[in-house]
Write an enzyme that holds these catalytic residues in place. Sequence first.
Site, PDB file in Angstrom:
ATOM      1  N   ARG A  59       7.125  -4.628 -15.712  1.00 58.71           N
ATOM      2  CA  ARG A  59       6.350  -4.501 -14.763  1.00 58.71           C
ATOM      3  C   ARG A  59       6.674  -5.564 -13.994  1.00 58.71           C
ATOM      4  O   ARG A  59       6.600  -5.490 -12.493  1.00 58.71           O
ATOM      5  CB  ARG A  59       5.300  -5.997 -15.327  1.00 58.71           C
ATOM      6  CG  ARG A  59       4.338  -6.474 -14.003  1.00 58.71           C
ATOM      7  CD  ARG A  59       3.046  -7.613 -14.438  1.00 58.71           C
ATOM      8  NE  ARG A  59       3.097  -8.378 -16.054  1.00 58.71           N
ATOM      9  CZ  ARG A  59       3.727  -9.159 -15.087  1.00 58.71           C
ATOM     10  NH1 ARG A  59       4.571 -10.193 -15.267  1.00 58.71           N
ATOM     11  NH2 ARG A  59       3.788 -10.445 -16.654  1.00 58.71           N
ATOM     12  N   TYR A 112      -9.856   2.532   6.282  1.00 60.03           N
ATOM     13  CA  TYR A 112     -10.077   3.195   4.867  1.00 60.03           C
ATOM     14  C   TYR A 112     -11.441   2.167   4.344  1.00 60.03           C
ATOM     15  O   TYR A 112     -11.109   1.264   5.180  1.00 60.03           O
ATOM     16  CB  TYR A 112      -9.174   3.563   3.793  1.00 60.03           C
ATOM     17  CG  TYR A 112      -9.521   3.964   2.307  1.00 60.03           C
ATOM     18  CD1 TYR A 112     -10.940   4.605   2.145  1.00 60.03           C
ATOM     19  CD2 TYR A 112      -9.532   2.797   1.341  1.00 60.03           C
ATOM     20  CE1 TYR A 112     -11.125   5.586   0.611  1.00 60.03           C
ATOM     21  CE2 TYR A 112      -9.709   3.235   0.172  1.00 60.03           C
ATOM     22  CZ  TYR A 112     -10.470   4.460  -0.033  1.00 60.03           C
ATOM     23  OH  TYR A 112     -11.262   4.526  -1.279  1.00 60.03           O
ATOM     24  N   ASP A 184      -1.140   1.643   7.736  1.00 57.49           N
ATOM     25  CA  ASP A 184      -0.976   2.778   6.702  1.00 57.49           C
ATOM     26  C   ASP A 184      -0.716   3.452   6.807  1.00 57.49           C
ATOM     27  O   ASP A 184      -1.314   4.415   8.453  1.00 57.49           O
ATOM     28  CB  ASP A 184      -2.374   2.334   6.305  1.00 57.49           C
ATOM     29  CG  ASP A 184      -2.933   3.030   5.411  1.00 57.49           C
ATOM     30  OD1 ASP A 184      -2.231   4.331   4.849  1.00 57.49           O
ATOM     31  OD2 ASP A 184      -3.919   2.728   4.234  1.00 57.49           O
ATOM     32  N   LYS A 209      -2.062  11.016  -1.971  1.00 60.16           N
ATOM     33  CA  LYS A 209      -2.285  11.885  -1.307  1.00 60.16           C
ATOM     34  C   LYS A 209      -0.884  12.711  -0.911  1.00 60.16           C
ATOM     35  O   LYS A 209      -0.370  13.270  -2.213  1.00 60.16           O
ATOM     36  CB  LYS A 209      -2.966  10.878  -0.284  1.00 60.16           C
ATOM     37  CG  LYS A 209      -3.666   9.891  -0.079  1.00 60.16           C
ATOM     38  CD  LYS A 209      -4.859  10.455  -0.761  1.00 60.16           C
ATOM     39  CE  LYS A 209      -6.139   9.761  -1.081  1.00 60.16           C
ATOM     40  NZ  LYS A 209      -6.179   8.126  -1.030  1.00 60.16           N
TER      41      LYS A 209
END
Length: 403
Positions: A59, A112, A184, A209
């Site tokens: 992690r 978004y 972004d 993406k």
Amino acid sequence: MSMKSKYFETNAIHAGYEVSKHGGSLSPPIYQTSTFVFPDAETGERRFAGNEAGYVYSRLKNPTVVMFEERMAELEGGEKGLAFASGMAAVSAVLLGLLKTGDHILCSEGVYGCTFGLLQYMEDHLQIGHSLIPMENEAALEAAILPNTSLIYIESPINPTMKLVDLEMVSRVAREKNIPVIVDNTFCSPYLQQPLKKGCDIVVHSATKYLCGHGDVIGGVAVGRQDVMQQIAMTAQKDIGGIMSPFEAWLLLRGIKTLPVRMDRHCDNAERVAVLLKRHPSIESIFFPGDPDFAQYKAGKRQMKKAGGMISFLIKGGKPEAQQIMNALKLVKIAVSLGDAETLIQHPATMTHAVVPEQEREKMGIKQNLLRLSVGLEAWQDIWADLEQALQSVYQKENQVVR
Ligand code: 4LM
């Protein structure tokens, strides 16, 4: 050869990975482990105290994930990358890592749908307010900055309206007020646009993406200055814990090798399809940065290497016609997401931006007759033939459309 080249294409393949450190394996190993064994208790103590570099627990850090983070830092021209379980995990980690109750975010005119949802959540539950504004010029931007504005958040191009924000202009204004600018960069990928080189502070991506490119990963990444990213790593990444798995990192390392080649083809195909869509009698208007009539065509030329693979367009009619067109497509797939080999189409008002209240959606320019196309890697002739037959099938019986 050295790992770092002045060419993006070479770094996309080599940055972040040294074959000689991994037994000569051409392909990066997947370190599929949750934890790391310390040679002795004292080493464990030193690593937990931060007094010795080394792996502790996946992690916090994992070698395969670090390779992806380093490759992304190189490609975006930043000092440190941090990988996350999704694009939204990256966005939320950056915002939660940098903001506190009482702060205010200045945001581009659209974002978004889930980013909008996150902003709303932060306003309702954490008292971190936001304003969505056009950011058209310095004066408008300066006027919108409040005494408690602590961060500027931009999408460019904006999903799904394709509006652009002038990154140099925003970072110039923000620097004077010492406000960090987060961009972004999902719609461009670092191959087309590098916001850090325009003075912005942090870049975030939905790695799902273009970075992945094959529709088989959900992931996110953020890149910025070492000290700021370390702060985010030690809080929002470590303690909230939305980290990337080694296998996703490996898939992304693989996908990024072909990013320049894929992006060139996405862009070429989109240029072809955009010209034909624009001419079609059933199309009201198109929103594509490569269209010379596009409102921010010049800004696109300044800050983007090419116009990208995304086209949004308004069709004649409303939701019924939009849905009929989608249903008539055979090759083009009805799906959200973008940047895949397959051409994808979606209806933002009822899909990616359905969570945005109608009034806000209208302000952003997301109408019921807006469709968003992620132009894939198929032959452009096939993509166009499918779109053309779908448009034809709907509009030849225009008068019979059931509303
Ligand atoms: C979509 N988008 O538009 P994850 N930033 C931008 C995005 O477009 C997205 C995310 C972040 C779409 C998903 C369904 C500009 C996502 C969030 O989905 O959390 O990896 O990315 O179709």
